[in-house]
Structure formats: C-alpha cells, structure tokens
Design an enzyme around this catalytic site. Structure first.
Site, mmCIF file in Angstrom:
data_model
loop_
_atom_site.group_PDB
_atom_site.id
_atom_site.type_symbol
_atom_site.label_atom_id
_atom_site.label_comp_id
_atom_site.label_asym_id
_atom_site.label_seq_id
_atom_site.Cartn_x
_atom_site.Cartn_y
_atom_site.Cartn_z
ATOM 1 N N ARG A 1 28.899 44.849 8.169
ATOM 2 C CA ARG A 1 29.588 46.096 7.825
ATOM 3 C C ARG A 1 29.601 46.323 6.316
ATOM 4 O O ARG A 1 29.517 47.460 5.844
ATOM 5 C CB ARG A 1 31.033 46.059 8.337
ATOM 6 C CG ARG A 1 31.188 45.956 9.827
ATOM 7 C CD ARG A 1 32.649 45.824 10.210
ATOM 8 N NE ARG A 1 32.810 45.446 11.616
ATOM 9 C CZ ARG A 1 33.978 45.362 12.233
ATOM 10 N NH1 ARG A 1 35.085 45.626 11.575
ATOM 11 N NH2 ARG A 1 34.042 45.012 13.508
ATOM 12 N N GLU B 1 28.733 55.166 15.812
ATOM 13 C CA GLU B 1 30.084 55.572 15.409
ATOM 14 C C GLU B 1 30.245 55.527 13.898
ATOM 15 O O GLU B 1 29.619 54.727 13.219
ATOM 16 C CB GLU B 1 31.113 54.634 16.055
ATOM 17 C CG GLU B 1 32.558 55.057 15.804
ATOM 18 C CD GLU B 1 33.558 54.043 16.322
ATOM 19 O OE1 GLU B 1 34.658 54.465 16.711
ATOM 20 O OE2 GLU B 1 33.245 52.832 16.336
#
Length: 452
Positions: free
Chosen positions: A84, A151
């Site tokens: 991430r 997403e």
C-alpha cells in the site's frame, strides 16, 4: 513503465495494453460490474467478504475454500500494508522469509502471472482492496491479472490511512488511474471503481462520507470512468443508514449524471463489535436487512469474530451465510423502516452534502479545489490519521443512535442545518458536557454503541 497513461516504477514485464485487454475479454466469468447491474435490477445485493494473506498458495486456498463453503458473489484480494505504501522491496523481503507476517496479499511482489492464477482458481470475479494513496503499480498489476474491480480514491485512501501524504500527490496519482480506466473503457474493458466512503469508520456522519465519495466520483467520471460504486459505512440507525444509501442515487444523478453508472454499497458495521457472538450475528443480520431496505447493490460482509481479531475462514463463511439470509427475502417483506422518516432523512442528508460539495465544485480546477477545502477545514474527516485533515469535526449519536454533528468545525453548513443537528442532539446522553473527561466518556460510549 507506461501503461494506458500510467507512469509506474514497478512491473517492467507487465504485458502491454492490447495484450491485457485481450486477456480480460477472453475471461470466462462475469465482471464485478455485471454483478452490480444484476443486483440493481433484481434488488438482491452482491455479497463480498474481506480476505487477504501473504503467501500465494495460502491466498489461493482461502479463495477456493470461501467459494466452496459460502459461494460469495465477489471475492477480495486485500493488499498488505507495505505494498500500500509502495515499499515493494520490504514486501518482497518478508514474502521470501515469512509470508504469514504480511497483513494481506502483496500482489505487486507476487506479480501478474500469479494474479491470473488466482483469477483462474475461482468462478467469482476478484476485487483489489487496499488503502494506498498511490496505487499506480498495484493498478497496473491488477489489470494485467485480469482484475477489473479496484477500490480507492485520492481522498478516501489517503486521509484515513497515512500520516503525511499531501492530498495533491494522492489526488494526482488517482487521476492517472482513473484516466487509465477511461482508456480501457475505450477498448471495451469496464473497470468498476469503488470509492471508500467508509473513511475512518468511526462515528462517520453520512454527509461527510457521501460528500467525499461524490467529489471522487466527479473526478473519476471526468477522466472517463464509466462504473462507480459508492460505499457507505453502516452507522447503526436503520432510518439514517437506509436514507444514506438511497441518497447515493439522488446525489449521483445530480453530480455524475449519465457519465457513469453508480451503485450504492453498504459496508456492514465497522466499529467496535460486541464480544457476545449471538449479538454479533444479530448485528450482521441487521446490516444485511439495512442493505436490502436501502437498495444497496453490494454488501461488504463482517463476521462475528470482529471483536477478537482477524476472522478465520469459518467466521467469514458464517458471516456470508448470515447476510445471505438477510438479503434473500426469507424473512418476508412485512417489516422494514418508516418510509416517511427515511424520505425526510434522505432530504436532509442530501442538503448537507450539497452544502459541502457545491463550494468545491464551483472552482475552475476540482483537484486544487479539494486541496484548498481541506486546508481551510471546509472539508474534514473526523478521527483521521493524517496531518492534512483538521479533525475539528465532533460527531455524536442522538437519542436514536443516529450520527449527528455536535461540532461541525469549519464545515460550511447553513444555520438551518446547524440548528437541526443541535435540536436532534439535545436529548442525547451527555449532551452539553463541557469538561474534557465527561466529553471523552460520552464519545467513547457513542463509539462503543454496539460493543456492550
């Protein structure tokens, strides 16, 4: 490398645009957007669990077993924290030594070939869920894997997750992703982009959740995204939650129009869960019913083990089965929510969102307008981890459990909106407490609304 307009550092061996498009077109399974369109038509929402582990074989086994035991409509690759934050080397190092230490699947490190292997192992389509302020490499790898549900956004995957990434950086990175989705759409590949309106999931007022998602939706549609899911976090009051889900269509019609299909989704309650398993199951059932009443196209499912840590396979299966009962019609159609109360609450939620987003949308440049609004506190996210949010908004529950604004901070609400929030909070426990200790205790009770 460059892929569909994305300048990315990783994945030099990723196939080109044409090869990725060809692979995706040849996939013998429905896409996420196909499922969402069916759900919107039938009123039976898509069910999706959260799941992600570090090792490839463990991830594949988890997906297969979830599908065999619970038949979710959509499956998830939850990505690890190092990926991430673009710490690809660290993710690779841990993957080589102890994959179980990773809190998700490092797709960039595993690579697109393994991504395709996961995709081929199950009948359901996959979605990548993560929390990255800059997900360009991850997006490229996902598309090369044949995954067309992705997403995130420049606000919602920044302020809830990281301490000091300037909004301008994340907004520009996500603009590249959305622009690539527009290029793919031109080649006949629709990427469904889910916007994480859940934000911090702590006492989140519906109008903040929806305002952030609407701004991200306008930005995405402007770059050519043609399918958007606006996710809303269950707050706990059925009337307010149903109203927020129904407000998605109203607001999307006003601000997105026919540029993209927009689907509302419900994240089942993400706050402090009860430790009593029967109460936890009841809360999950309640979430499924709220999703049905609110006409959500998708439910992201929780488990009765949320109060104890990361749920295992059995807990995920049970959560999916419980939610499936709630959305199946098995309980009948003879009960629900007060439709007049829902209509009134929908009207007020939409009014609050309009008051938040209109000043931003009136500027010449949307992304700089969003930045300026957060700098000034005219947009804010409560309980944010980021130094780029003021954290000046103080939400509280009213006497019915609905989430209101005890202090709107710098949000540009009208006097009428402020007065309504004040009036609704007047009867709430701890209202008007001025000393810090009492106020903290009152907020803690609101946060732990279902935990006891």
């Amino acid at each position: 490398m460059t892929f569909a307009g994305i300048d990315a550092e990783a994945g030099d061996d990723v196939p080109g645009l044409g090869a990725c498009v060809g692979y995706i077109r040849d996939l013998a399974k429905p896409s996420a957007v196909d499922l969402l369109r069916d759900a919107a038509r039938t009123g039976r929402p898509v069910l999706q669990p959260r799941c992600g582990v570090g090792g490839h074989e463990a991830m594949k086994r988890l997906l297969i077993e979830l599908e065999e035991q619970a038949a979710p409509d959509l499956l998830t690759l939850t990505i690890d924290s190092h990926t991430r934050l673009r710490r690809f080397g660290e993710a690779q190092r841990i993957l080589a030594s102890d994959p179980a230490r990773l809190n998700g699947y490092p797709l960039v490190s595993h690579g697109w070939r393994r991504g395709r292997e996961l995709n081929a192992a199950v009948r359901a389509p996959l979605q990548v869920r993560h929390g990255s302020p800059d997900a360009r490499e991850l997006f490229v790898t996902a598309i090369a894997s044949g995954i067309t549900s992705f997403e995130g956004g420049g606000i919602s995957y920044n302020l809830p997750y990281v301490k000091d990434v300037p909004l301008g950086e994340s907004l520009r990175a996500w603009r590249e992703i959305d622009r690539a989705c527009g290029v793919l759409a031109g080649h006949g590949v629709v990427v469904e982009r889910e916007l994480f309106g859940t934000l911090t999931a702590v006492l989140m007022p519906p109008s903040i959740s929806l305002a952030v998602s609407i701004l991200e939706a306008v930005a995405a549609a402007g770059e050519g995204v043609t399918a958007l899911t606006i996710a809303y976090p269950q707050g706990g009051n059925a009337v307010q939650d149903v109203a927020a889900l129904r407000a998605v269509k109203v607001l999307a019609g006003r601000y997105v129009g026919d540029r993209a299909a927009v689907f509302p989704a419900l994240h089942q309650f993400m706050g402090a869960f009860p430790r009593d398993l029967a109460k936890a199951d009841a809360l999950i059932l309640f979430g499924g019913m709220v999703a049905t009443w609110g006409r959500a196209a998708k439910v992201v499912v929780k488990t009765h083990r949320e109060a104890f840590g990361i749920p295992d396979l059995a807990a995920n299966v049970r959560g999916l089965r419980t939610t499936r009962v709630a959305v199946s019609g098995y309980l009948g159609a003879g009960f629900g929510v007060d439709e007049d109360a829902v209509a009134e609450e929908t009207r007020w939620i939409c009014q609050e969102v309009v008051e938040l987003v209109e000043p931003v949308l009136q500027g010449d440049d949307l992304l700089s307008g969003i930045e300026k609004a957060f700098v000034a506190g005219r947009l804010d996210v409560p309980f944010s981890a980021s130094v780029h949010a003021h954290n000046a908004v103080l939400p509280r529950r009213d006497a019915t459990g609905a989430i209101r604004y005890a202090d709107p901070g710098g949000l540009p609400f009208s006097a009428t909106t402020r007065r309504r929030n004040d009036d609704l909070l007047a009867a709430s426990p701890g209202h008007g407490v001025m000393n810090p200790a009492g106020l903290i205790e009152a907020i803690r009770a609101d946060v732990e609304h279902f935990a006891t």
